[in-house]
Design a protein around this motif. Structure first.
Motif, PDB file in Angstrom:
ATOM      1  N   LYS A 280     -58.697  33.003  39.725  1.00  0.00           N
ATOM      2  CA  LYS A 280     -57.513  33.194  39.101  1.00  0.00           C
ATOM      3  C   LYS A 280     -56.311  32.085  39.815  1.00  0.00           C
ATOM      4  O   LYS A 280     -55.672  31.643  39.369  1.00  0.00           O
ATOM      5  CB  LYS A 280     -56.658  33.911  39.845  1.00  0.00           C
ATOM      6  CG  LYS A 280     -58.127  35.152  38.415  1.00  0.00           C
ATOM      7  CD  LYS A 280     -57.264  37.303  39.028  1.00  0.00           C
ATOM      8  CE  LYS A 280     -57.583  37.695  38.742  1.00  0.00           C
ATOM      9  NZ  LYS A 280     -56.756  39.467  39.376  1.00  0.00           N
ATOM     10  N   GLY A 281     -56.201  32.077  40.698  1.00  0.00           N
ATOM     11  CA  GLY A 281     -56.102  30.403  41.570  1.00  0.00           C
ATOM     12  C   GLY A 281     -56.463  28.907  40.687  1.00  0.00           C
ATOM     13  O   GLY A 281     -56.071  28.291  41.747  1.00  0.00           O
ATOM     14  N   GLY A 282     -57.359  28.899  40.115  1.00  0.00           N
ATOM     15  CA  GLY A 282     -57.951  27.664  39.320  1.00  0.00           C
ATOM     16  C   GLY A 282     -58.592  27.120  40.620  1.00  0.00           C
ATOM     17  O   GLY A 282     -58.673  25.593  40.582  1.00  0.00           O
ATOM     18  N   ILE A 283     -59.207  28.448  41.159  1.00  0.00           N
ATOM     19  CA  ILE A 283     -60.563  27.092  42.464  1.00  0.00           C
ATOM     20  C   ILE A 283     -61.791  27.513  42.034  1.00  0.00           C
ATOM     21  O   ILE A 283     -62.600  28.349  41.967  1.00  0.00           O
ATOM     22  CB  ILE A 283     -60.701  27.832  43.285  1.00  0.00           C
ATOM     23  CG1 ILE A 283     -58.521  27.713  44.541  1.00  0.00           C
ATOM     24  CG2 ILE A 283     -60.799  27.382  44.487  1.00  0.00           C
ATOM     25  CD1 ILE A 283     -57.717  28.796  45.433  1.00  0.00           C
TER      26      ILE A 283
ATOM     27  N   GLN B  33     -60.353  19.149  47.926  1.00  0.00           N
ATOM     28  CA  GLN B  33     -59.113  19.520  47.734  1.00  0.00           C
ATOM     29  C   GLN B  33     -58.482  20.953  48.436  1.00  0.00           C
ATOM     30  O   GLN B  33     -57.462  20.968  47.249  1.00  0.00           O
ATOM     31  CB  GLN B  33     -59.140  18.330  46.881  1.00  0.00           C
ATOM     32  CG  GLN B  33     -59.175  18.724  45.176  1.00  0.00           C
ATOM     33  CD  GLN B  33     -60.717  18.391  44.988  1.00  0.00           C
ATOM     34  OE1 GLN B  33     -61.822  17.996  45.892  1.00  0.00           O
ATOM     35  NE2 GLN B  33     -60.865  18.412  43.568  1.00  0.00           N
ATOM     36  N   ARG B  34     -59.638  21.478  47.673  1.00  0.00           N
ATOM     37  CA  ARG B  34     -59.337  22.948  47.355  1.00  0.00           C
ATOM     38  C   ARG B  34     -59.807  23.666  47.613  1.00  0.00           C
ATOM     39  O   ARG B  34     -59.516  25.186  47.984  1.00  0.00           O
ATOM     40  CB  ARG B  34     -60.053  23.445  46.450  1.00  0.00           C
ATOM     41  CG  ARG B  34     -59.280  23.035  44.211  1.00  0.00           C
ATOM     42  CD  ARG B  34     -58.168  22.553  44.629  1.00  0.00           C
ATOM     43  NE  ARG B  34     -58.103  24.406  43.527  1.00  0.00           N
ATOM     44  CZ  ARG B  34     -57.062  24.625  43.377  1.00  0.00           C
ATOM     45  NH1 ARG B  34     -55.455  23.380  44.158  1.00  0.00           N
ATOM     46  NH2 ARG B  34     -56.295  25.984  43.406  1.00  0.00           N
ATOM     47  N   GLY B  35     -60.422  23.741  49.636  1.00  0.00           N
ATOM     48  CA  GLY B  35     -60.040  23.737  50.905  1.00  0.00           C
ATOM     49  C   GLY B  35     -59.844  25.234  50.898  1.00  0.00           C
ATOM     50  O   GLY B  35     -59.076  26.444  51.537  1.00  0.00           O
ATOM     51  N   GLU B  36     -58.321  24.809  51.560  1.00  0.00           N
ATOM     52  CA  GLU B  36     -56.923  24.641  51.941  1.00  0.00           C
ATOM     53  C   GLU B  36     -56.030  26.269  50.910  1.00  0.00           C
ATOM     54  O   GLU B  36     -56.010  27.402  51.545  1.00  0.00           O
ATOM     55  CB  GLU B  36     -56.111  24.000  52.053  1.00  0.00           C
ATOM     56  CG  GLU B  36     -56.117  23.563  53.625  1.00  0.00           C
ATOM     57  CD  GLU B  36     -56.629  23.859  54.600  1.00  0.00           C
ATOM     58  OE1 GLU B  36     -55.547  24.940  54.690  1.00  0.00           O
ATOM     59  OE2 GLU B  36     -57.368  23.821  55.449  1.00  0.00           O
TER      60      GLU B  36
ATOM     61  N   GLY C 259     -68.503  20.883  52.096  1.00  0.00           N
ATOM     62  CA  GLY C 259     -70.071  20.335  51.992  1.00  0.00           C
ATOM     63  C   GLY C 259     -70.531  21.077  51.985  1.00  0.00           C
ATOM     64  O   GLY C 259     -70.411  22.163  52.729  1.00  0.00           O
ATOM     65  N   LEU C 260     -72.447  20.375  51.841  1.00  0.00           N
ATOM     66  CA  LEU C 260     -73.407  21.772  52.640  1.00  0.00           C
ATOM     67  C   LEU C 260     -73.673  21.354  53.899  1.00  0.00           C
ATOM     68  O   LEU C 260     -74.821  21.735  54.217  1.00  0.00           O
ATOM     69  CB  LEU C 260     -74.107  21.463  51.566  1.00  0.00           C
ATOM     70  CG  LEU C 260     -74.081  21.602  49.864  1.00  0.00           C
ATOM     71  CD1 LEU C 260     -73.153  21.371  48.621  1.00  0.00           C
ATOM     72  CD2 LEU C 260     -75.341  22.701  49.595  1.00  0.00           C
ATOM     73  N   GLY C 261     -72.990  20.228  54.893  1.00  0.00           N
ATOM     74  CA  GLY C 261     -74.011  19.649  56.249  1.00  0.00           C
ATOM     75  C   GLY C 261     -73.148  18.707  56.535  1.00  0.00           C
ATOM     76  O   GLY C 261     -72.471  18.352  55.813  1.00  0.00           O
ATOM     77  N   HIS C 262     -73.994  18.792  57.904  1.00  0.00           N
ATOM     78  CA  HIS C 262     -73.413  17.548  58.497  1.00  0.00           C
ATOM     79  C   HIS C 262     -74.944  16.073  58.277  1.00  0.00           C
ATOM     80  O   HIS C 262     -75.824  17.061  58.569  1.00  0.00           O
ATOM     81  CB  HIS C 262     -72.722  17.396  59.591  1.00  0.00           C
ATOM     82  CG  HIS C 262     -73.628  18.106  60.888  1.00  0.00           C
ATOM     83  ND1 HIS C 262     -73.990  19.720  60.668  1.00  0.00           N
ATOM     84  CD2 HIS C 262     -74.523  17.331  61.982  1.00  0.00           C
ATOM     85  CE1 HIS C 262     -74.774  19.730  62.075  1.00  0.00           C
ATOM     86  NE2 HIS C 262     -75.084  18.909  62.779  1.00  0.00           N
ATOM     87  N   GLY C 263     -75.034  15.385  58.889  1.00  0.00           N
ATOM     88  CA  GLY C 263     -75.592  14.515  59.541  1.00  0.00           C
ATOM     89  C   GLY C 263     -76.602  14.107  57.984  1.00  0.00           C
ATOM     90  O   GLY C 263     -76.370  13.890  56.829  1.00  0.00           O
ATOM     91  N   GLN C 264     -77.793  14.462  58.041  1.00  0.00           N
ATOM     92  CA  GLN C 264     -79.281  14.403  57.232  1.00  0.00           C
ATOM     93  C   GLN C 264     -79.082  15.426  56.121  1.00  0.00           C
ATOM     94  O   GLN C 264     -78.599  14.890  55.470  1.00  0.00           O
ATOM     95  CB  GLN C 264     -80.344  14.763  58.274  1.00  0.00           C
ATOM     96  CG  GLN C 264     -80.384  13.477  59.164  1.00  0.00           C
ATOM     97  CD  GLN C 264     -82.017  14.264  59.817  1.00  0.00           C
ATOM     98  OE1 GLN C 264     -81.861  14.398  60.521  1.00  0.00           O
ATOM     99  NE2 GLN C 264     -83.467  12.813  59.126  1.00  0.00           N
ATOM    100  N   VAL C 265     -78.382  16.356  56.587  1.00  0.00           N
ATOM    101  CA  VAL C 265     -78.154  17.384  55.201  1.00  0.00           C
ATOM    102  C   VAL C 265     -77.385  16.954  54.519  1.00  0.00           C
ATOM    103  O   VAL C 265     -77.432  16.953  53.544  1.00  0.00           O
ATOM    104  CB  VAL C 265     -77.963  18.527  56.145  1.00  0.00           C
ATOM    105  CG1 VAL C 265     -77.798  19.367  55.010  1.00  0.00           C
ATOM    106  CG2 VAL C 265     -78.820  19.278  56.421  1.00  0.00           C
ATOM    107  N   ALA C 266     -76.374  16.299  55.195  1.00  0.00           N
ATOM    108  CA  ALA C 266     -75.215  16.064  54.355  1.00  0.00           C
ATOM    109  C   ALA C 266     -75.420  14.617  53.530  1.00  0.00           C
ATOM    110  O   ALA C 266     -74.846  14.934  52.191  1.00  0.00           O
ATOM    111  CB  ALA C 266     -73.376  15.787  55.237  1.00  0.00           C
TER     112      ALA C 266
END
Length: 391
Positions: A98-101, A135-138, A188-195
């Motif tokens: 509903k919030g366009g997210i 950009q929609r996290g917050e 995002g789906l991870g950091h380091g190797q996963v990202a």
């Protein structure tokens, strides 16, 4: 008995008669060891799945009546909990939409989306994971707060006691008081190797629109979903170098492969994992699934002596988690356990520098070699690293 391997055989997604007969014989002859199989299932958060698989394979009646009742009680409690999680997920997705997210289902939430296990109580859910655009996290956080969620207390965010060492790829977990609902909104789906392996932009490009329970959301492409399972099971908390492979994760891999075997490009998966330094880990994980879950070996994916060694290492370590408790319970002592533990820890320390180099999360502007070296030594000599050598 290797409890780790034996429980994995029960969790196979394949209803193979030879395997079922073998497990039936084992249950009839090993009733005194059932409590350690149960301990292993609880340790790996797959007791409800064990119950579902026992029932599916006609093996539940081989258990003592009190154990059957206990497993059923846990299964029913998990089914009820999952129903509440599912209702909360449906509401949240609707409010975000509903919030366009836009949202994309991850991990356990994705298993709701396609009914992966064919049973609402099979999977134990820790939390619900949703991917949104960065950009929609917050805006997503605002929706959570409006729905009554509160920031959850989390241990381990100050990773290795170095605050500079984490840049979150998701919002802090949010909990709805008085319910089992805990939600992690990912950007995002991870950091380091996963990202690097799973760039969120690429996952979004291949996402499949889905109307689930009357709510609009997205589903990850199957190869991205499988890559996420593999990476999540092996990398973020040093699982592979700690010799700690979760049977819950491995079983989910098995169910994903079983449901989508004809659609998967295994050569492409192997090449991508190899490109980001995870060929060894992938080969081990795949071999574990083949040997323990009875999955067929994909065409074109070869075997290697190193992967056989790592399978043995992880299998022994998984069993030692249980055997050590069992032996302590009986007051016995085995030198072999301590020798293997030394070998497991030796492997961890040999591989930790490479893991840190590939996976440390650096703030903006500190990706130079001197900063990485400084961070590497801070990690290696931090007390938390010494605590994390075991399972």
């Amino acid at each position: 008995m290797n409890y780790y391997e034996t429980l994995a055989a029960f969790l196979s997604p394949r209803p193979d008669e030879a395997r079922i007969d073998r497990l039936r014989t084992l249950l009839r002859g090993r009733a005194d060891r059932l409590k350690w199989l149960l301990y292993t299932a609880n340790l790996h958060l797959c007791t409800p799945l064990w119950f579902v698989c026992l029932r599916r394979d006609g093996l539940l009646g081989e258990l003592p009546a009190d154990l059957q009742a206990y497993l059923q009680q846990l299964y029913l409690a998990n089914t009820e909990r999952n129903a509440e999680l599912k209702t909360g997920l449906r509401e949240l997705i609707g409010e975000l939409d509903k919030g366009g997210i836009e949202t994309l289902l991850l991990k356990g939430a994705a298993s709701f989306g396609d009914d992966l296990y064919g049973d609402p109580g099979a999977r134990v859910m820790g939390d619900l994971d949703l991917l949104v655009k960065p950009q929609r996290g917050e805006a997503a956080r605002t929706v959570l707060l409006r729905l009554g969620y509160e920031k959850a207390e989390e241990e381990g965010l100050d990773f290795d006691q170095h605050p500079r060492d984490y840049q979150h790829f998701h919002l802090p977990a949010y909990r709805r008081p008085g319910t089992p609902l805990v939600v992690e909104i990912h950007t995002g789906l991870g950091h380091g190797q996963v990202a690097r392996l799973l760039p969120a932009t690429a996952v979004w490009e291949d996402a499949e629109p889905l109307v689930w329970e009357g709510r609009r959301t997205h589903f990850p492409g199957m190869e991205w979903r499988l890559l996420h399972n593999i990476a999540h099971a092996l990398v973020p908390h040093r699982e592979f170098i700690r010799s700690c492979i979760s049977l819950r994760q491995l079983a989910e891999f098995g169910f994903l492969v079983q449901a989508n075997a004809t659609q998967l490009d295994w050569s492409a998966l192997e090449q991508r994992l190899g490109r980001y330094g995870l060929r060894r880990e992938f080969s081990t994980y795949l071999t574990l699934a083949q040997r323990l879950l009875g999955l067929a070996r994909p065409d074109g994916i070869g075997r290697s002596i190193p992967s056989s060694f790592h399978v043995l290492r992880c299998s022994l370590a998984g069993n030692d988690e249980v055997r050590h408790v069992a032996e302590a319970d009986s007051g016995s002592f085995r030198a072999g356990f301590w020798l293997r533990r030394v070998l497991f820890r030796g492997f961890f320390w040999m591989n930790l520098p490479v893991w840190v180099w590939r996976n440390a999360r650096y703030p903006q502007g500190t990706k130079t070699v001197p900063a990485r070296l400084k961070h590497l030594f801070a990690r290696l000599f931090d007390p938390q690293s010494r605590k994390d050598t075991g399972c």
